[in-house]
Write a protein that holds these residues in place. Structure first.
Motif, short mmCIF file in Angstrom:
data_model
loop_
_atom_site.label_atom_id
_atom_site.label_comp_id
_atom_site.label_asym_id
_atom_site.label_seq_id
_atom_site.Cartn_x
_atom_site.Cartn_y
_atom_site.Cartn_z
N ALA A 28 -4.67 1.84 4.85
CA ALA A 28 -4.85 0.52 6.01
C ALA A 28 -5.27 -0.44 6.02
O ALA A 28 -4.38 -1.84 6.50
CB ALA A 28 -4.46 1.30 7.28
N VAL A 29 -6.41 -0.47 5.95
CA VAL A 29 -7.38 -1.08 5.66
C VAL A 29 -7.54 -2.77 4.72
O VAL A 29 -7.15 -3.16 4.73
CB VAL A 29 -9.37 -0.96 6.51
CG1 VAL A 29 -9.97 -2.25 5.88
CG2 VAL A 29 -9.08 -0.71 8.18
N GLU A 30 -7.04 -0.89 3.65
CA GLU A 30 -6.94 -2.30 2.22
C GLU A 30 -6.00 -2.28 2.18
O GLU A 30 -6.07 -3.58 1.46
CB GLU A 30 -7.40 -1.25 1.12
CG GLU A 30 -7.45 -1.45 -0.29
CD GLU A 30 -7.51 -1.21 -1.29
OE1 GLU A 30 -7.77 -1.05 -2.33
OE2 GLU A 30 -8.09 -0.25 -0.71
N LEU A 36 -3.34 -1.80 14.44
CA LEU A 36 -3.65 -0.35 13.69
C LEU A 36 -3.85 0.89 14.16
O LEU A 36 -3.43 0.45 15.29
CB LEU A 36 -5.85 -0.69 12.84
CG LEU A 36 -6.00 1.00 12.33
CD1 LEU A 36 -5.11 0.76 11.13
CD2 LEU A 36 -7.26 1.03 12.66
N TYR A 37 -2.14 1.15 13.54
CA TYR A 37 -1.97 2.83 14.34
C TYR A 37 -2.55 4.33 13.97
O TYR A 37 -2.51 4.32 12.90
CB TYR A 37 -0.66 2.27 13.86
CG TYR A 37 -0.07 0.90 14.52
CD1 TYR A 37 0.24 0.73 16.32
CD2 TYR A 37 0.27 -0.41 14.13
CE1 TYR A 37 1.01 -0.32 16.68
CE2 TYR A 37 1.34 -1.44 14.44
CZ TYR A 37 1.03 -1.33 16.10
OH TYR A 37 1.57 -2.33 16.28
N GLU A 97 -3.32 1.22 -2.47
CA GLU A 97 -4.33 1.16 -1.35
C GLU A 97 -5.20 2.60 -1.40
O GLU A 97 -4.49 3.28 -1.74
CB GLU A 97 -4.22 0.79 -0.19
CG GLU A 97 -3.80 -0.68 0.51
CD GLU A 97 -2.17 -1.36 -0.89
OE1 GLU A 97 -2.08 -2.27 -0.65
OE2 GLU A 97 -1.17 -0.48 -0.34
N ASP A 98 -6.57 2.90 -1.41
CA ASP A 98 -7.60 3.70 -1.22
C ASP A 98 -6.48 4.97 -2.44
O ASP A 98 -5.98 6.04 -2.20
CB ASP A 98 -7.15 4.36 -0.15
CG ASP A 98 -8.04 5.20 -0.02
OD1 ASP A 98 -8.93 5.66 -0.41
OD2 ASP A 98 -8.03 6.58 1.15
N ARG A 123 -16.51 -5.19 10.18
CA ARG A 123 -16.65 -3.61 10.91
C ARG A 123 -16.22 -2.64 10.77
O ARG A 123 -16.01 -1.49 10.91
CB ARG A 123 -17.47 -4.02 12.00
CG ARG A 123 -18.46 -4.59 12.61
CD ARG A 123 -19.09 -4.68 14.13
NE ARG A 123 -20.83 -4.92 13.78
CZ ARG A 123 -21.55 -5.65 14.68
NH1 ARG A 123 -20.36 -5.49 15.68
NH2 ARG A 123 -21.96 -6.25 15.51
N LEU A 124 -14.48 -2.70 10.50
CA LEU A 124 -13.33 -2.40 10.21
C LEU A 124 -13.72 -1.15 8.83
O LEU A 124 -13.39 -0.13 8.81
CB LEU A 124 -12.03 -2.74 9.64
CG LEU A 124 -11.69 -3.44 10.61
CD1 LEU A 124 -10.30 -4.42 10.07
CD2 LEU A 124 -10.87 -2.66 12.13
#
Length: 209
Positions: free
Chosen positions: A9-11, A29-30, A75-76, A189-190
Motif C-alpha cells: 500500500a505504501v509503495e 491507508l485502510y 509493489e512489495d 515515517r510510514l
C-alpha cells in the motif's frame, strides 16, 4: 478491488506520487476485515492483472469465488495480494496519510529553516550551454527541497528509496515551507516507523460496509 500488504500500500502511494503526478492528492491507508463466509479460490496464482492493473475476477476464478490470491510482482514483490469482490469486505478502518508530525520536531524545524534561507536566494543564472537551453532554471528553493527529499530517502530501507518522493509544490513551498517539511517526515515515517501507522489505525473506528 485489490488488497495487499502494508508495504504494498505504501509503495503504491509513492508510485502514484512519482509516476502519476498525484502528489497533491489526499491519500488514505485502510485496514480491511473480510467476511467470514467469503469464498476463496484455491491456491496462490501468478499476478493476473492487465496492463492497467485491472482484474476481472469472473474471468480468472471459479464461479462464486469472492477472493483470488496472487503473487504481487509490482509493489512489495513476492508478497501475496488479493483481488476481491466488494461483497467480501465486511468493514474497514482508515487514516489520512502522511502521518501527523509535530511542527516542533527538530528535523522539521531544521529543514524548514533551510527552505526559508533558500527562498530568499535569487534564481541562479545559467552557466552552461545545457542550462541556457532551458526555458527556466530551477529555483534555489526547489533545489533545496529536492536535496531534503534525497537526504531523508537515504535513511530509509533500500526497497523504497527510489520510489520515495513528496514532490514539492512551488507555491506551497513559498507560502509555508514547514508544511512540506512535515509532509516529508510524515511520509518517511510510514516506512521508518510503521508501528505509528498501525497504532493510528488501531485508534480508528471500524466502519461496516
Amino acid at each position: 478491488m485489490h488488497l495487499g500488504t502494508y508495504e504494498a500500500a505504501v509503495e503504491n502511494m509513492f508510485r502514484r506520487i512519482t509516476d502519476q503526478a498525484d502528489s497533491n492528492d489526499q491519500f488514505y491507508l485502510y485496514r480491511v476485515r473480510l467476511t467470514a463466509d467469503a469464498v476463496i479460490e484455491p491456491g496462490v496464482h501468478p499476478e493476473p492483472t492487465n496492463f492497467v492493473g485491472d482484474v476481472q475476477l469472473a474471468e480468472i476464478s471459479s464461479p462464486g469465488a469472492d477472493i483470488f490470491r496472487y503473487v504481487n510482482t509490482h509493489e512489495d514483490p513476492s508478497s501475496v495480494s488479493l483481488a476481491v469482490t466488494v461483497w467480501a469486505i465486511q468493514a474497514v478502518q482508515g487514516i489520512a496519510i502522511p502521518l501527523d508530525v509535530d511542527a516542533a520536531d527538530p528535523w522539521v524545524k531544521a529543514a524548514t529553516a533551510r527552505l526559508v534561507v533558500a527562498a530568499s536566494q535569487p534564481t541562479p543564472e545559467p552557466r552552461t550551454a545545457l542550462e541556457r537551453m532551458r526555458r527556466r532554471m530551477p529555483s534555489v528553493l526547489s533545489v533545496e527541497a529536492g536535496k531534503l527529499e534525497e537526504e531523508i530517502a537515504e535513511t530509509l530501507l533500500f526497497w523504497i528509496r527510489e520510489r520515495f518522493a513528496a514532490d514539492s509544490d512551488a507555491d506551497a513551498l513559498t507560502t509555508d515551507p514547514s508544511l512540506f517539511s512535515s509532509k516529508l517526515l510524515g511520509l518517511a515515517r510510514l516506512v521508518s516507523d510503521s508501528q505509528a501507522a498501525h497504532t493510528a489505525l488501531d485508534a480508528a473506528p471500524w466502519r461496516q460496509l
